[in-house]
Write an enzyme that holds these catalytic residues in place. Structure first.
Site, short mmCIF file in Angstrom:
data_model
loop_
_atom_site.label_atom_id
_atom_site.label_comp_id
_atom_site.label_asym_id
_atom_site.label_seq_id
_atom_site.Cartn_x
_atom_site.Cartn_y
_atom_site.Cartn_z
N CYS A 191 96.15 58.42 42.02
CA CYS A 191 95.64 57.35 41.17
C CYS A 191 96.14 55.92 41.33
O CYS A 191 96.53 55.30 40.34
CB CYS A 191 95.80 57.74 39.70
SG CYS A 191 94.21 58.25 39.09
N HIS A 218 82.80 50.66 32.85
CA HIS A 218 83.32 51.85 33.52
C HIS A 218 82.42 53.05 33.22
O HIS A 218 82.26 53.93 34.05
CB HIS A 218 84.74 52.12 33.03
CG HIS A 218 85.34 53.38 33.56
ND1 HIS A 218 85.70 53.51 34.88
CD2 HIS A 218 85.63 54.58 32.98
CE1 HIS A 218 86.20 54.73 35.08
NE2 HIS A 218 86.17 55.40 33.94
N GLU A 271 84.32 52.95 25.11
CA GLU A 271 84.22 51.67 25.83
C GLU A 271 83.23 50.74 25.14
O GLU A 271 83.46 49.54 25.03
CB GLU A 271 83.79 51.92 27.29
CG GLU A 271 83.72 50.61 28.08
CD GLU A 271 83.38 50.82 29.55
OE1 GLU A 271 82.95 51.92 29.92
OE2 GLU A 271 83.55 49.85 30.33
N LYS A 283 77.14 53.71 37.41
CA LYS A 283 77.43 55.12 37.72
C LYS A 283 76.20 56.02 37.57
O LYS A 283 76.19 57.12 38.09
CB LYS A 283 78.58 55.62 36.85
CG LYS A 283 79.92 55.02 37.28
CD LYS A 283 81.08 55.72 36.64
CE LYS A 283 82.42 55.18 37.13
NZ LYS A 283 82.79 53.88 36.53
N HIS A 297 80.55 59.04 39.75
CA HIS A 297 81.88 58.47 39.53
C HIS A 297 82.72 58.64 40.79
O HIS A 297 83.10 59.75 41.15
CB HIS A 297 82.53 59.18 38.34
CG HIS A 297 83.85 58.59 37.92
ND1 HIS A 297 84.43 57.51 38.57
CD2 HIS A 297 84.70 58.95 36.93
CE1 HIS A 297 85.58 57.23 37.99
NE2 HIS A 297 85.76 58.09 36.98
N PHE A 334 91.93 58.71 33.72
CA PHE A 334 92.53 59.81 32.97
C PHE A 334 94.05 59.66 32.95
O PHE A 334 94.65 59.35 33.97
CB PHE A 334 92.23 61.14 33.67
CG PHE A 334 90.86 61.66 33.40
CD1 PHE A 334 90.05 61.10 32.43
CD2 PHE A 334 90.39 62.75 34.11
CE1 PHE A 334 88.78 61.61 32.18
CE2 PHE A 334 89.13 63.26 33.87
CZ PHE A 334 88.32 62.69 32.90
C1 LIG Z 1 88.73 53.48 26.72
C2 LIG Z 1 89.43 54.25 27.80
O1 LIG Z 1 88.77 54.85 28.60
N1 LIG Z 1 90.73 54.20 27.80
C3 LIG Z 1 91.56 54.83 28.75
C4 LIG Z 1 92.72 53.92 28.94
O2 LIG Z 1 93.76 54.57 29.57
C5 LIG Z 1 94.18 55.69 28.84
C6 LIG Z 1 95.45 56.11 29.39
O3 LIG Z 1 96.43 55.26 28.93
C7 LIG Z 1 93.14 56.74 28.92
O4 LIG Z 1 93.55 57.91 28.23
C8 LIG Z 1 91.91 56.22 28.28
O5 LIG Z 1 90.87 57.09 28.56
#
Ligand SMILES: CC(=O)N[C@H]1CO[C@H](CO)[C@@H](O)[C@@H]1O
Ligand SMILES: *[C@@H]1O[C@H](CO)[C@@H](O)[C@H](O)[C@H]1NC(C)=O
Length: 394
Positions: free
Chosen positions: A144, A285, A296, A317, A322, A382
């Site tokens: 990642c 995203h 989001e 996407k 993805h 993730f």
């Molecule tokens: C909104 C979103 O997708 N937030 C992500 C931001 O990063 C965290 C990890 O710190 C993820 O768990 C979230 O999915």
């Protein structure tokens, strides 16, 4: 500190929509989709999910991928696919930028920052197999470093004077039974679309049920503004902002208010010294998961409060699936092209949405022309990462 400005002078793409920036962009604007059924492949036979977004195989002339067209003899057989994609995308970007460092100093001032989310699962599986059979061996995967992080970090290297030119992006090639089994187990994948795979990825749509795994690579050439101007380089856009955050909430699902996403968008705007009113396009995203898209969407509504009717939001996407570690870089390129060409790429398969919650302009189904002064692109990962990049006209 007066900061060095950073611009984009080269682009390269290897995606499920094809190979080469012109091909991919044209297919994206025409509403094509790169998701296919894997039902006829033995390795995927027993899996609950048998669709993916694969890079089409064929000649570059047809806008498709053949390793031997990009790599030295031998490497096309031995090099892992995710590296092959990165090399193909990097070659395109460097050629596009027309940057040919000749002196030692020029070479020292040119850097590379390309990451991958998963590395090569195929090789890890095979190496593990040969380890069991043969002798000592070693396989490592450093997870990642997303495409967005690579581009954002590269911007900083140039701003802080560590380099004048950076080749930056992300790559991924993990359409592999093991990855699909893992993500399917985590209940993250859309599963019911074997007979109509192009409809599986449907960001923001009421029927969205998970993401579709994709593969490919996006690479950009970033360059210090004066350096680019002096050599008469073609400039696509300026990269102005980069925000990062983590919300440490849960392994796969974000908090519903999208706080991590809010933080990274706000931070990117702050660094860019822009206000929400300066942004015309948000490249989301949104991967087509029920929870992720909703979080989001809430985050975008919070950040752009009072400007909902002025911005356009889309998720590409629906067309690409993805691309995991490559997604941030590929979508950065789509955002750069939106700024450069004043065209918004569409959100495919968005037919119906919960109008109370999803009440923004999502560019459903068809691309649309509009003046784009500035765009942001989100990338969430993730278990640890959120990033936002901001691009503007120069
Ligand atoms: C909104 C979103 O997708 N937030 C992500 C931001 O990063 C965290 C990890 O710190 C993820 O768990 C979230 O999915
Ligand atoms: C884009 O946003 C504008 C508002 O600025 C809106 O009028 C237009 O309908 C939007 N387009 C789409 C396709 O959502």
């Amino acid at each position: 500190m007066s900061q060095r400005r950073v611009v984009v002078t080269g682009l390269g793409l290897v995606t499920p929509l094809g190979v080469g920036v012109n091909t991919v962009w044209k297919n994206l604007l025409q509403g094509q989709c790169g998701i296919i059924s894997l039902a006829d492949r033995e390795a995927f036979e027993k899996l609950p999910v048998r669709i993916a977004a694969e890079v089409p195989k064929g000649s570059l002339e047809e806008g498709k991928f053949t390793a031997s067209e990009w790599l030295d003899r031998g490497d096309d057989r031995t090099m892992a696919k995710f590296s092959q994609y990165a090399i193909a995308a990097a070659r395109q970007a460097i050629q596009d930028s027309n940057w040919k460092p000749e002196t030692d100093r020029e070479k020292q001032r040119t850097g590379v920052c390309i990451g991958s989310g998963m590395g090569s699962l195929e090789d890890i599986v095979e190496t593990a197999g040969s380890y069991a059979k043969g002798g000592p061996n070693h396989a490592v995967s450093t997870a990642c470093t997303t495409g967005a992080h690579s581009i954002g970090d590269a911007m900083r290297f140039i701003q802080y004077g560590d380099a004048d030119v950076m080749v930056a992006g992300g790559t991924e090639a993990s359409v592999h039974p093991l990855a699909i089994a893992g993500f399917a187990r985590a209940k993250s994948l859309a599963s019911d679309y074997e007979s109509n795979p192009t409809e599986a990825s449907r960001p923001f749509d009421s029927d969205r049920s998970g993401f579709v795994m994709g593969e490919g690579s996006g690479v950009v050439v970033l360059e210090e503004y004066e350096h680019a101007k002096k050599r008469g380089a073609k400039i696509y856009a300026e990269i102005k902002g980069y925000g990062l955050s983590g919300d440490a909430h849960h392994m796969t699902s974000p908090p519903t208010n999208g706080q991590g996403a809010i933080n990274s968008m706000r931070r990117a705007l702050e660094i860019a010294q822009l206000s929400p009113a300066d942004i015309d396009y948000v490249n989301a995203h949104a991967t087509s998961t029920p929870v992720g898209d909703a979080a989001e969407n809430n985050a975008i509504k919070t950040v752009f409060d009072g400007h909902w009717d002025k911005i356009n939001v889309s998720s590409t996407k629906g067309a690409t699936g993805h691309l995991l570690g490559a997604a941030g870089a590929v979508e950065a390129i789509f955002s750069i092209l939106a700024v450069k060409n004043d065209i918004l790429p569409p959100t495919l398969n968005l037919y119906e949405q919960d109008k109370q919650e999803f009440n923004l302009n999502y560019v459903p189904l068809v691309a649309q022309e509009r003046k784009v002064r500035a765009a942001i692109t989100n990338s969430f990962g993730f278990g640890g990462t959120n990033a936002t990049l901001c691009f503007t006209k120069v």
